[in-house]
Each structure stands twice: as C-alpha cells, then as structure tokens.
Design a protein around this motif. Structure first.
Motif, PDB file in Angstrom:
ATOM      1  N   GLU A   1      52.257  64.230  79.993  1.00  0.00           N
ATOM      2  CA  GLU A   1      51.043  64.737  80.638  1.00  0.00           C
ATOM      3  C   GLU A   1      51.217  66.147  81.192  1.00  0.00           C
ATOM      4  N   ASP A   2      52.485  66.605  81.301  1.00  0.00           N
ATOM      5  CA  ASP A   2      52.724  67.942  81.818  1.00  0.00           C
ATOM      6  C   ASP A   2      52.148  69.018  80.912  1.00  0.00           C
ATOM      7  N   ASP A   3      52.116  68.771  79.601  1.00  0.00           N
ATOM      8  CA  ASP A   3      51.563  69.753  78.671  1.00  0.00           C
ATOM      9  C   ASP A   3      50.076  69.993  78.966  1.00  0.00           C
ATOM     10  N   ARG A   4      49.367  68.934  79.289  1.00  0.00           N
ATOM     11  CA  ARG A   4      47.943  69.063  79.593  1.00  0.00           C
ATOM     12  C   ARG A   4      47.737  69.693  80.963  1.00  0.00           C
ATOM     13  N   LEU A   5      48.653  69.411  81.872  1.00  0.00           N
ATOM     14  CA  LEU A   5      48.543  69.925  83.228  1.00  0.00           C
ATOM     15  C   LEU A   5      48.955  71.384  83.322  1.00  0.00           C
ATOM     16  N   GLY A   6      49.815  71.830  82.399  1.00  0.00           N
ATOM     17  CA  GLY A   6      50.390  73.170  82.477  1.00  0.00           C
ATOM     18  C   GLY A   6      49.368  74.277  82.540  1.00  0.00           C
ATOM     19  N   MET A   7      48.372  74.222  81.691  1.00  0.00           N
ATOM     20  CA  MET A   7      47.352  75.270  81.652  1.00  0.00           C
ATOM     21  C   MET A   7      46.597  75.350  82.972  1.00  0.00           C
ATOM     22  N   THR A   8      46.320  74.188  83.558  1.00  0.00           N
ATOM     23  CA  THR A   8      45.637  74.161  84.854  1.00  0.00           C
ATOM     24  C   THR A   8      46.499  74.781  85.935  1.00  0.00           C
ATOM     25  N   LEU A   9      47.799  74.477  85.898  1.00  0.00           N
ATOM     26  CA  LEU A   9      48.693  75.009  86.919  1.00  0.00           C
ATOM     27  C   LEU A   9      48.886  76.518  86.780  1.00  0.00           C
ATOM     28  N   VAL A  10      48.907  77.019  85.557  1.00  0.00           N
ATOM     29  CA  VAL A  10      49.028  78.469  85.345  1.00  0.00           C
ATOM     30  C   VAL A  10      47.898  79.192  86.064  1.00  0.00           C
ATOM     31  N   ASP A  11      46.693  78.649  85.969  1.00  0.00           N
ATOM     32  CA  ASP A  11      45.550  79.247  86.670  1.00  0.00           C
ATOM     33  C   ASP A  11      45.658  79.031  88.171  1.00  0.00           C
ATOM     34  N   ALA A  12      46.069  77.836  88.569  1.00  0.00           N
ATOM     35  CA  ALA A  12      46.151  77.524  90.000  1.00  0.00           C
ATOM     36  C   ALA A  12      47.198  78.380  90.701  1.00  0.00           C
ATOM     37  N   TYR A  13      48.312  78.667  90.008  1.00  0.00           N
ATOM     38  CA  TYR A  13      49.384  79.477  90.596  1.00  0.00           C
ATOM     39  C   TYR A  13      49.152  80.976  90.403  1.00  0.00           C
ATOM     40  N   ARG A  14      48.029  81.333  89.773  1.00  0.00           N
ATOM     41  CA  ARG A  14      47.679  82.741  89.531  1.00  0.00           C
ATOM     42  C   ARG A  14      48.795  83.479  88.775  1.00  0.00           C
ATOM     43  N   ILE A  15      49.232  82.858  87.705  1.00  0.00           N
ATOM     44  CA  ILE A  15      50.247  83.470  86.846  1.00  0.00           C
ATOM     45  C   ILE A  15      49.545  84.390  85.854  1.00  0.00           C
ATOM     46  N   ASP A  16      49.868  85.661  85.910  1.00  0.00           N
ATOM     47  CA  ASP A  16      49.238  86.664  85.047  1.00  0.00           C
ATOM     48  C   ASP A  16      50.054  86.820  83.765  1.00  0.00           C
ATOM     49  N   ARG A  17      49.605  86.194  82.705  1.00  0.00           N
ATOM     50  CA  ARG A  17      50.336  86.246  81.438  1.00  0.00           C
ATOM     51  C   ARG A  17      50.501  87.680  80.930  1.00  0.00           C
ATOM     52  N   ARG A  18      49.525  88.531  81.216  1.00  0.00           N
ATOM     53  CA  ARG A  18      49.532  89.889  80.673  1.00  0.00           C
ATOM     54  C   ARG A  18      50.730  90.687  81.178  1.00  0.00           C
TER      55      ARG A  18
END
Length: 215
Positions: A188-205
């Motif tokens: 389930e972590d794979d599905r949760l990962g995208m949500t957490l990236v946004d929640a933690y304000r991780i800037d991929r750029r």
C-alpha cells in the motif's frame, strides 16, 4: 640538416602524457562514483568492537535515535558517546573480552574510533535531517540493520542510485511514524507515496539540481 621536430617537442610530449594520465585517473574516480563500484558493499566493516545491530535493535529493542541522537536535527546522524554504551554495560557483561575496548575507553576518556560503513566522497553533501523530515525511512538507505550481526552497506550509494530516488521520491517516503521502523515497504506504500510527496511538499523539480548534493 633541417630540424624536423621542435626543440621542445619532447617536453610537449611528456606534458601530454602526464595530462592523459591525470585525465584517466579522474575519469576512473568519476566512473566509480557514478556506477557505484564496490566499496565494501555487502561486506561487514571491521570495528573496534563487533557491535551487533541485530542484538541491540531486534532483540533488545533499541530505537535508532537512542544511539544516533542527531539524525532528526543535523546532517550527521551522530555516533553515541561511550557514556551511552555504559548506560547498560556498566552493569551488563562488563567482564566480557569483546567489550574490553568499551570499558577501557570509559576509564581513560579516550574515544573509540569507529570505521564508517556509509562513507560518501567529500564532494557530496548529504543531510540526514532533511531526509527524515521528508519521510525517508532508515531502511531505504541502510537496509535491514535489525538483521545484521555486523553492520554492512547494502546500497551502492552511487550517483545513479541517489538520482533514481530523487526522480521517484514516492518509492521511498513513508508516514513519519514509520521512518524509524525497519520493516520493508508495504504494497500500500506505493499508492500512499504520491500523496505523501504532496503532503511533505517535496519539489521534484529541484531534487535533480546539481546544487542539492554538490555545494
């Protein structure tokens, strides 16, 4: 007789050879860094005391932060002072030969010199605190240390390896209450990962900018 070669041609040839040798050495060093050539990967690193994470973590139940106290606040995770070890070992197994170095260090005040297992080149900047704050679990880089009688490196720590994680942070992040647990990722972590990236304000750029790791 006309001179075919310049008088300094021999010097120039030597300088060219020296430059080629230097370029070769630099090229090999960069190649080893990028491709992750073996640097004790998978092999236990010899230490002044054969410390077992398996015993202390899996059997005794110590939290990572008990010994690595600065992992949440500093770039360096920190190594425990001898006083931390002696919290238990002033009473337990004090007469064991394996612990003689610990006891001697406590009595003399001379710190033990531990050998680094995860040793990045000097030109690479790594900050433990920001990775912990962004939900990257210890197990993502250090592996299942709770199953290691002697500590070894399980990841190549190459540029490619780091960049792969920076390009796909959703694979590494987890809820903050599971950062210090050493269980492997769950389905389930794979599905949760995208949500957490946004929640933690991780800037991929910015994660693949050179200045992130080279300062």
């Amino acid at each position: 007789m006309a001179q075919i070669f310049h008088a300094r041609s021999g010097l120039y040839a030597k300088l060219v050879l020296v430059a080629l040798c230097v370029a070769l050495v630099i090229g090999i060093a960069v190649w080893r860094t990028v491709t992750g050539e073996p640097n004790n990967e998978g092999e236990a690193v010899e230490q002044p005391v054969p410390f077992s994470h398996k015993h202390h973590v899996a059997e005794v139940g110590l939290d990572c932060r008990y010994c690595h106290a600065s992992v949440e606040t500093d770039a360096f995770a920190g190594m425990p002072p001898i006083s931390t070890c002696m919290t238990c070992h002033s009473q337990l197994f004090t007469d064991q030969p394996l612990l003689a170095s610990i006891v001697d260090s406590w009595r003399t005040g001379i710190p033990l010199r531990w050998n680094r297992v995860h040793d990045l080149p000097d030109f690479v900047y790594f900050d433990h605190s920001i990775h912990v704050a962004k939900g990257v679990g210890c197990v993502s880089c250090h592996g299942p240390v709770d199953r290691m009688p002697l500590t070894r490196r399980v990841a190549p720590l190459s540029m490619d390896w780091c960049l792969d994680c920076h390009r796909h942070p959703e694979r590494a992040v987890r809820p903050r209450d599971r950062v210090f647990t050493l269980q492997p990722p769950r389905p389930e972590d794979d599905r949760l990962g995208m949500t957490l990236v946004d929640a933690y304000r991780i800037d991929r750029r910015r994660l693949t900018d050179c200045s992130v790791c080279h300062r």
